[in-house]
Design a protein around this motif. Structure first.
Motif, short mmCIF file in Angstrom:
data_model
loop_
_atom_site.label_atom_id
_atom_site.label_comp_id
_atom_site.label_asym_id
_atom_site.label_seq_id
_atom_site.Cartn_x
_atom_site.Cartn_y
_atom_site.Cartn_z
N ARG A 1 22.31 39.47 10.69
CA ARG A 1 23.18 39.30 9.51
C ARG A 1 24.66 39.62 9.76
O ARG A 1 25.54 38.82 9.43
CB ARG A 1 22.64 40.13 8.34
N PRO A 2 24.98 40.77 10.39
CA PRO A 2 26.42 41.08 10.53
C PRO A 2 27.11 40.36 11.70
O PRO A 2 28.33 40.46 11.85
CB PRO A 2 26.41 42.60 10.78
N LEU A 3 26.34 39.64 12.51
CA LEU A 3 26.94 39.04 13.71
C LEU A 3 27.87 37.88 13.34
O LEU A 3 27.61 37.16 12.36
CB LEU A 3 25.84 38.52 14.64
N PRO B 1 19.09 34.89 7.94
CA PRO B 1 20.20 35.01 6.97
C PRO B 1 21.32 34.00 7.24
O PRO B 1 22.44 34.20 6.81
CB PRO B 1 20.68 36.44 7.22
N ILE B 2 21.02 32.97 8.01
CA ILE B 2 22.02 31.94 8.30
C ILE B 2 21.42 30.56 8.04
O ILE B 2 20.18 30.41 7.98
CB ILE B 2 22.51 32.00 9.77
N VAL B 3 22.30 29.57 7.89
CA VAL B 3 21.85 28.19 7.66
C VAL B 3 22.61 27.26 8.61
O VAL B 3 23.62 27.66 9.20
CB VAL B 3 22.10 27.74 6.21
N MET C 1 26.44 28.50 8.94
CA MET C 1 27.05 29.17 7.78
C MET C 1 26.11 30.24 7.24
O MET C 1 24.96 30.36 7.69
CB MET C 1 27.36 28.14 6.68
N ARG C 2 26.60 30.99 6.29
CA ARG C 2 25.76 32.03 5.66
C ARG C 2 24.85 31.42 4.58
O ARG C 2 23.76 31.90 4.35
CB ARG C 2 26.63 33.11 5.01
N GLU C 3 25.36 30.42 3.89
CA GLU C 3 24.52 29.73 2.89
C GLU C 3 24.94 28.26 2.76
O GLU C 3 26.07 27.91 3.14
CB GLU C 3 24.55 30.41 1.54
N LEU C 4 24.04 27.46 2.26
CA LEU C 4 24.32 26.02 2.18
C LEU C 4 25.36 25.73 1.10
O LEU C 4 25.26 26.25 -0.02
CB LEU C 4 23.03 25.24 1.88
N PRO C 5 26.35 24.91 1.42
CA PRO C 5 27.35 24.55 0.41
C PRO C 5 26.82 23.43 -0.50
O PRO C 5 25.78 22.83 -0.21
CB PRO C 5 28.51 24.04 1.26
N ASP C 6 27.54 23.15 -1.56
CA ASP C 6 27.21 21.99 -2.40
C ASP C 6 27.63 20.71 -1.67
O ASP C 6 28.40 20.75 -0.71
CB ASP C 6 27.97 22.07 -3.73
#
Lengths: 183, 326
Positions: A24-26, A69-71, A86-91
């Protein structure tokens, strides 16, 4: 030859939560750089990979492993696909795909059947189903071997890395080897 | 020895089917001339030629499905498919349309022809017409017959019979069903695509997964509940009598337990559905039935639970082969 496997609700193992927490923090850029190298290599080895995408070339596929915790965002652009971490999927993505990392990797190599994963609810999808099907069929036809693709990035250590990755994959796949598996 | 006929939607799947023990593989061109016209699927002319060469070296036959019904304004597309498949060296053509069968029989009199399941030829008179008029050598029987009916038909006709033993189970009069056309405006029978992906949508919410086809909600699956394809015939509908499946549950055909009966009925070939499925499915299912046929020879019983993970709704049925509802 490695076995193919039918999927089942208790099939491939999840990444342990503590490993996810370690990741997660990487920073994401080094991983993105490394994966872009793998993707580039796949593009060179399989120049016709995107042919089966037809009108769906250029579409953006968001891939969210449920145990990381990454996408990943893959843009199926010619001549070679592009990848972003990325950290989460964008719209605004064309397709969103979610499953365990092991399932996603096995799908990439064609060792699991996508429809079977959907039926057993281990795979969730949203968005442009036609684009997703085209991508799935293109990948399934390419007979990708990730151990080879990753290994070949390591120059003189290619064979060693390929063997190590291949062993890890064998262990993960054989952990679900059961009478329902189809060796 | 009973033949095992296996599906392939891509050249890689075809190789997998051959390596897993197929006696013959069926496939189609990447256009609307076949009933699995899905995105990214099927064969170009060059790919078919290479696939036939690959299979023939290994003693495996290639059957080319040209099993949709030509549109009046585009008959040439279907005729070209017939000519090209013959030219490529196909061992048989699987046809549904009576006009196309006539074309193939006249233009290529030595070519082996099979009647597709899409023709819904379900009685000896209909099948004998195809045999007498076009010289067809085999009929793929619709999935609406019992084993006893298959035995009776096989005894009465002068051609081979082929039956489905695994996969998607269409309970409608095949080649005549218009449910998907009604919902999407695209015809499975003329454009080769039932529940086209362009009209399918999935929505993920906290309550589970909702599948839609065009304007119709097909189903809503709770978390962990096994799912099926988004086809109207397998929809779960709310009516004044409650919610439930009206036509068919999400379930796949598995006739593993009926292999002895089908063999005794005189069936020539067993067919596995699933050209739209991946290599893992092809390998797993083909190898299962290859093993099951070996076990059958020595009088044993195959493992019937082995294929369940591949199935819609994670459930299997023997369908009309054993008509318990009559």
């Amino acid at each position: 030859m490695l076995p193919f496997f039918a999927s089942s609700p208790e099939s491939l193992p999840l990444i342990p939560a503590f490993l996810g927490n370690l990741i997660r923090p990487l920073p994401l850029l080094p991983l993105e750089f490394a994966l872009a190298g793998v993707l580039d290599h796949i593009g060179k080895n399989h120049p016709h990979l995107l042919d089966r995408l037809g009108q769906h070339r250029g579409k953006r596929f968001g891939i969210a492993p449920i145990d990381l915790p990454i996408v990943f965002i893959v843009e199926a652009a010619a001549p070679r696909p592009r990848l972003t971490v990325m950290r989460e999927l964008p719209d605004g993505l064309d397709v969103r795909i979610s499953s365990s990392l092991a399932n996603l990797l096995a799908l990439l190599e064609g060792r699991l059947d996508g429809d079977a994963l959907l039926f057993s609810r281990q795979l969730a999808i949203e968005g442009d189903v036609e684009a997703l099907l085209a991508l799935r069929n293109a990948i399934d036809d390419a007979r990708l071997d990730l151990a080879f693709e990753i290994g070949s990035l390591f120059g003189p250590f290619a064979e060693l890395v390929e063997r190590l990755f291949g062993k890890a994959r064998d262990v993960a796949l054989r952990s679900i080897s059961s009478p329902r598996g189809s060796e | 020895m009973i033949e095992l006929i296996c599906p392939a939607g891509t050249p890689a799947a075809l190789r997998t089917a051959v390596e897993a023990g197929a006696d013959a593989v069926y496939c189609g061109f990447n256009d609307e001339t076949n009933a699995r016209n899905f995105p990214g699927l099927n064969f170009s002319r060059d790919e078919l030629g290479e696939a036939i060469a690959f299979a023939h070296v290994r003693g495996v036959k290639i059957l080319v499905a040209i099993n949709t019904f030509p549109r009046a304004s585009a008959v040439d597309l279907w005729r070209r498919a017939v000519d090209d498949a013959v030219q490529a060296g196909a061992d048989a053509l699987i046809l549904a349309d009576i006009g196309l069968m006539d074309y193939a029989a006249r233009r290529h009199p030595d070519q082996r022809l099979h009647v597709s399941v899409q023709a819904a030829a379900a009685n000896p008179d209909a099948i004998s017409f195809y045999v007498g008029t076009f010289g067809v050598r085999r009929v793929v029987l619709p999935r609406v017959l019992s084993v006893a009916e298959i035995a009776e038909i096989t005894r009465e006709i002068d051609c081979e019979t082929e039956v489905f033993v695994f996969g998607g189970l269409c309970v409608m009069a095949e080649g005549r069903c218009s449910l998907s056309s009604y919902a999407t405006g695209k015809s499975p029978n003329m454009q080769g695509v039932c529940s086209p992906a362009s009209h399918v949508a999935y929505e993920q919410t906290a309550a589970g997964t909702t599948s839609r086809l065009g304007r119709f909600t097909i189903n809503r699956f709770e978390a962990g509940e096994a799912a099926g394809y988004p086809t109207l015939c397998k929809g779960r509908f709310s009516t004044e009598y409650g919610a439930g499946y009206i036509f068919e549950d999400p379930v796949s055909l598995d006739a593993t337990t009926l292999l002895a009966g089908l063999r005794d009925a005189g069936v020539t070939a067993l067919k596995i559905e699933g050209r739209q499925r991946g290599r893992a499915y092809v390998e797993g299912v083909v190898r299962h039935f290859r093993d099951a046929l070996k076990v059958l020879e020595i009088g044993g019983e195959a493992d019937v639970a082995r294929l369940r993970p591949f199935t819609e709704g994670q459930a299997t049925t023997v369908g009309a082969y054993r008509k318990t509802w009559r």
